[in-house]
Design a protein around this motif. Structure first.
Motif, PDB file in Angstrom:
ATOM      1  N   TYR A 239      -7.026   1.639   1.257  1.00 40.92           N
ATOM      2  CA  TYR A 239      -6.836   0.413   2.029  1.00 40.92           C
ATOM      3  C   TYR A 239      -8.118  -0.036   2.718  1.00 40.92           C
ATOM      4  O   TYR A 239      -8.088  -0.873   3.620  1.00 40.92           O
ATOM      5  CB  TYR A 239      -5.704   0.597   3.047  1.00 40.92           C
ATOM      6  N   GLY A 240      -9.242   0.548   2.302  1.00 39.45           N
ATOM      7  CA  GLY A 240     -10.529   0.119   2.839  1.00 39.45           C
ATOM      8  C   GLY A 240     -10.807   0.591   4.239  1.00 39.45           C
ATOM      9  O   GLY A 240     -11.613  -0.020   4.955  1.00 39.45           O
ATOM     10  N   LEU A 241     -10.165   1.695   4.660  1.00 37.54           N
ATOM     11  CA  LEU A 241     -10.308   2.192   6.022  1.00 37.54           C
ATOM     12  C   LEU A 241     -10.950   3.574   6.041  1.00 37.54           C
ATOM     13  O   LEU A 241     -10.842   4.339   5.093  1.00 37.54           O
ATOM     14  CB  LEU A 241      -8.950   2.266   6.712  1.00 37.54           C
ATOM     15  N   GLU A 242     -11.574   3.895   7.145  1.00 36.51           N
ATOM     16  CA  GLU A 242     -12.096   5.228   7.411  1.00 36.51           C
ATOM     17  C   GLU A 242     -11.672   5.614   8.823  1.00 36.51           C
ATOM     18  O   GLU A 242     -11.491   4.743   9.688  1.00 36.51           O
ATOM     19  CB  GLU A 242     -13.624   5.256   7.314  1.00 36.51           C
TER      20      GLU A 242
ATOM     21  N   GLN B 226      -7.503   1.235 -11.271  1.00 38.53           N
ATOM     22  CA  GLN B 226      -8.304   0.261 -10.542  1.00 38.53           C
ATOM     23  C   GLN B 226      -7.971   0.209  -9.049  1.00 38.53           C
ATOM     24  O   GLN B 226      -8.731  -0.356  -8.266  1.00 38.53           O
ATOM     25  CB  GLN B 226      -8.128  -1.131 -11.161  1.00 38.53           C
ATOM     26  N   CYS B 227      -6.848   0.785  -8.665  1.00 39.33           N
ATOM     27  CA  CYS B 227      -6.509   0.825  -7.238  1.00 39.33           C
ATOM     28  C   CYS B 227      -7.628   1.466  -6.428  1.00 39.33           C
ATOM     29  O   CYS B 227      -7.996   0.982  -5.353  1.00 39.33           O
ATOM     30  CB  CYS B 227      -5.211   1.601  -7.009  1.00 39.33           C
ATOM     31  N   ALA B 228      -8.168   2.577  -6.926  1.00 35.69           N
ATOM     32  CA  ALA B 228      -9.234   3.277  -6.215  1.00 35.69           C
ATOM     33  C   ALA B 228     -10.560   2.539  -6.317  1.00 35.69           C
ATOM     34  O   ALA B 228     -11.373   2.578  -5.390  1.00 35.69           O
ATOM     35  CB  ALA B 228      -9.374   4.694  -6.757  1.00 35.69           C
ATOM     36  N   VAL B 229     -10.772   1.868  -7.440  1.00 40.93           N
ATOM     37  CA  VAL B 229     -12.025   1.133  -7.627  1.00 40.93           C
ATOM     38  C   VAL B 229     -12.056  -0.110  -6.750  1.00 40.93           C
ATOM     39  O   VAL B 229     -13.039  -0.377  -6.042  1.00 40.93           O
ATOM     40  CB  VAL B 229     -12.204   0.745  -9.108  1.00 40.93           C
ATOM     41  N   ARG B 230     -10.956  -0.847  -6.765  1.00 40.58           N
ATOM     42  CA  ARG B 230     -10.871  -2.108  -6.012  1.00 40.58           C
ATOM     43  C   ARG B 230     -10.381  -1.908  -4.588  1.00 40.58           C
ATOM     44  O   ARG B 230     -10.433  -2.826  -3.770  1.00 40.58           O
ATOM     45  CB  ARG B 230      -9.946  -3.074  -6.751  1.00 40.58           C
TER      46      ARG B 230
ATOM     47  N   ALA C  20       0.142   4.915  -1.279  1.00 39.02           N
ATOM     48  CA  ALA C  20      -0.449   3.620  -0.954  1.00 39.02           C
ATOM     49  C   ALA C  20       0.353   2.475  -1.554  1.00 39.02           C
ATOM     50  O   ALA C  20       0.576   1.438  -0.907  1.00 39.02           O
ATOM     51  CB  ALA C  20      -1.897   3.573  -1.443  1.00 39.02           C
ATOM     52  N   ASN C  21       0.815   2.641  -2.786  1.00 43.81           N
ATOM     53  CA  ASN C  21       1.564   1.569  -3.435  1.00 43.81           C
ATOM     54  C   ASN C  21       2.981   1.446  -2.894  1.00 43.81           C
ATOM     55  O   ASN C  21       3.523   0.336  -2.808  1.00 43.81           O
ATOM     56  CB  ASN C  21       1.571   1.794  -4.943  1.00 43.81           C
TER      57      ASN C  21
END
Length: 272
Positions: A78-81, A237-241, A49-50
Motif C-alpha cells: 500500500y506504499g507505506l513504511e 504486478q501488485c508488488a511492482v505497482r 492486501a487484496n
C-alpha cells in the motif's frame, strides 16, 4: 485519493454487495479475518492486501490491515513504511496505542498498521506477558472503529499463531497446489484445533492456480468447492505497482477471483 474504479459497481452487483461509495453499512458487527499458513511463499500478504481492498471497496467496510509479519509486506503493497523502527511490538505490551501507529492509505476506508523489526521478538514478548488472549482483546478494541480487521500473519507455529487463532472469526489458508501445501494445511488445522475450544471456521483457498499444469488440474478436481486465485501477471504486478489487483486490473480474472473469495468469506462470517 485513488481514482474511481469503473468496474467496481459491476463486481459489487455480482456479489450482492455495495458499490463502495458509501461510508460503510451501519449496524454491521466487527470481524477479524486472519490470513495464515505455516508455509511461507504461499501468497498470504498478497491475499491480505487484496482482501482489505475488497472489504473496503466492495462491501464499504471501514477496514484495518494489520501486518504481523516482520517482512512488512502489507504496508509495502500500500506504499507505506513504519514511521518508527521498534514500536509495532509495543502495542502488545501497552506501551504504544495502536491508533498512534495506524496509517492511512490512498484508498477510502483502508488503514494499515505496519510491521517493523520489533515484530521479530513478538513470540517471546507474548510468552513473557502471559496473556493468552492479548491479540483477541486488541482486535475487539479495534473493532469499535473498524468493521473488518485483516491480519497478515507470519508462517509460524508459536504463541503468536495461537493468539491469532483465538482472535480470528475466520481463518483463510492460501494453498498452492502441491503435496507440501496439503501437508501444511493439515498442520494449520491441528494448530487451530489445539489452541481454542471452539475454533473459527477455516477456509482453504487454492493460490497461484495454473490450469495448464497437470498437478494443478488434479488439485482443482480434488477440491472443486474451494475458492481459487489464479496464477496471473496481474497478481504479480501488485508488488511492482504497489496496488491491489482490483485497482490495477479490475476486469481481470484475478480481480474477479478475489471478489468471489471475499463473498465466500462474508458468507462464512454470516454463518457465525
Amino acid at each position: 485519493m485513488a481514482g474511481k474504479n469503473k468496474t467496481l459497481p459491476r463486481i459489487a452487483g455480482l456479489l450482492g454487495g455495495s458499490s463502495g461509495k458509501s461510508d460503510g453499512p451501519s449496524g454491521v458487527s466487527g470481524a477479524t479475518i486472519a490470513v495464515y499458513s505455516v508455509k511461507g511463499g504461499v501468497g498470504k500478504t498478497t491475499f491480505s492486501a487484496n482482501l482489505a481492498w475488497c472489504a473496503a471497496q466492495i462491501s464499504g467496510f471501514r477496514t484495518l490491515l494489520w501486518d504481523l509479519d516482520a517482512a512488512g509486506g502489507s504496508g509495502f503493497l500500500y506504499g507505506l513504511e513504519p514511521r518508527c523502527s521498534k514500536q509495532a511490538g509495543e502495542v502488545f505490551s501497552k506501551d504504544a496505542a495502536p491508533s498512534k501507529l495506524i496509517q492511512k492509505t490512498s484508498y477510502e476506508r483502508i488503514n494499515v498498521l505496519p510491521a517493523d523489526e520489533s515484530i521479530r521478538a513478538l513470540d517471546a514478548q507474548l510468552t513473557q506477558i502471559g496473556k493468552r488472549k492479548r491479540l483477541a482483546k486488541l482486535t475487539r478494541d479495534l473493532g469499535r472503529d473498524y468493521q473488518r480487521v485483516i491480519l497478515d500473519c507470519p508462517p509460524v507455529m508459536n504463541e503468536l499463531s495461537a493468539q491469532v487463532v483465538r482472535a480470528a472469526d475466520v481463518v483463510i489458508v492460501p494453498l498452492p497446489p502441491s503435496p507440501l501445501s496439503s501437508r501444511a494445511f493439515d498442520l494449520v488445522v491441528r494448530e487451530i484445533a489445539g489452541n481454542t475450544r471452539r475454533h473459527p471456521p477455516i477456509l482453504p483457498v487454492l493460490s497461484m492456480l495454473d490450469m495448464r499444469r497437470t498437478l494443478h488440474r488434479e488439485q482443482r478436481e480434488a477440491h472443486p468447492n474451494w475458492p481459487a486465485i489464479p496464477y496471473a501477471s496481474a497478481v504479480e504486478q501488485c508488488a511492482v505497482r504497489r496496488q491491489p489487483v482490483g485497482e490495477l486490473a479490475p476486469s481481470s480474472p484475478a480481480a474477479q477471483a478475489f471478489a468471489r473469495l471475499w463473498a465466500a468469506i462474508e458468507k462464512k462470517l454470516a454463518e457465525r
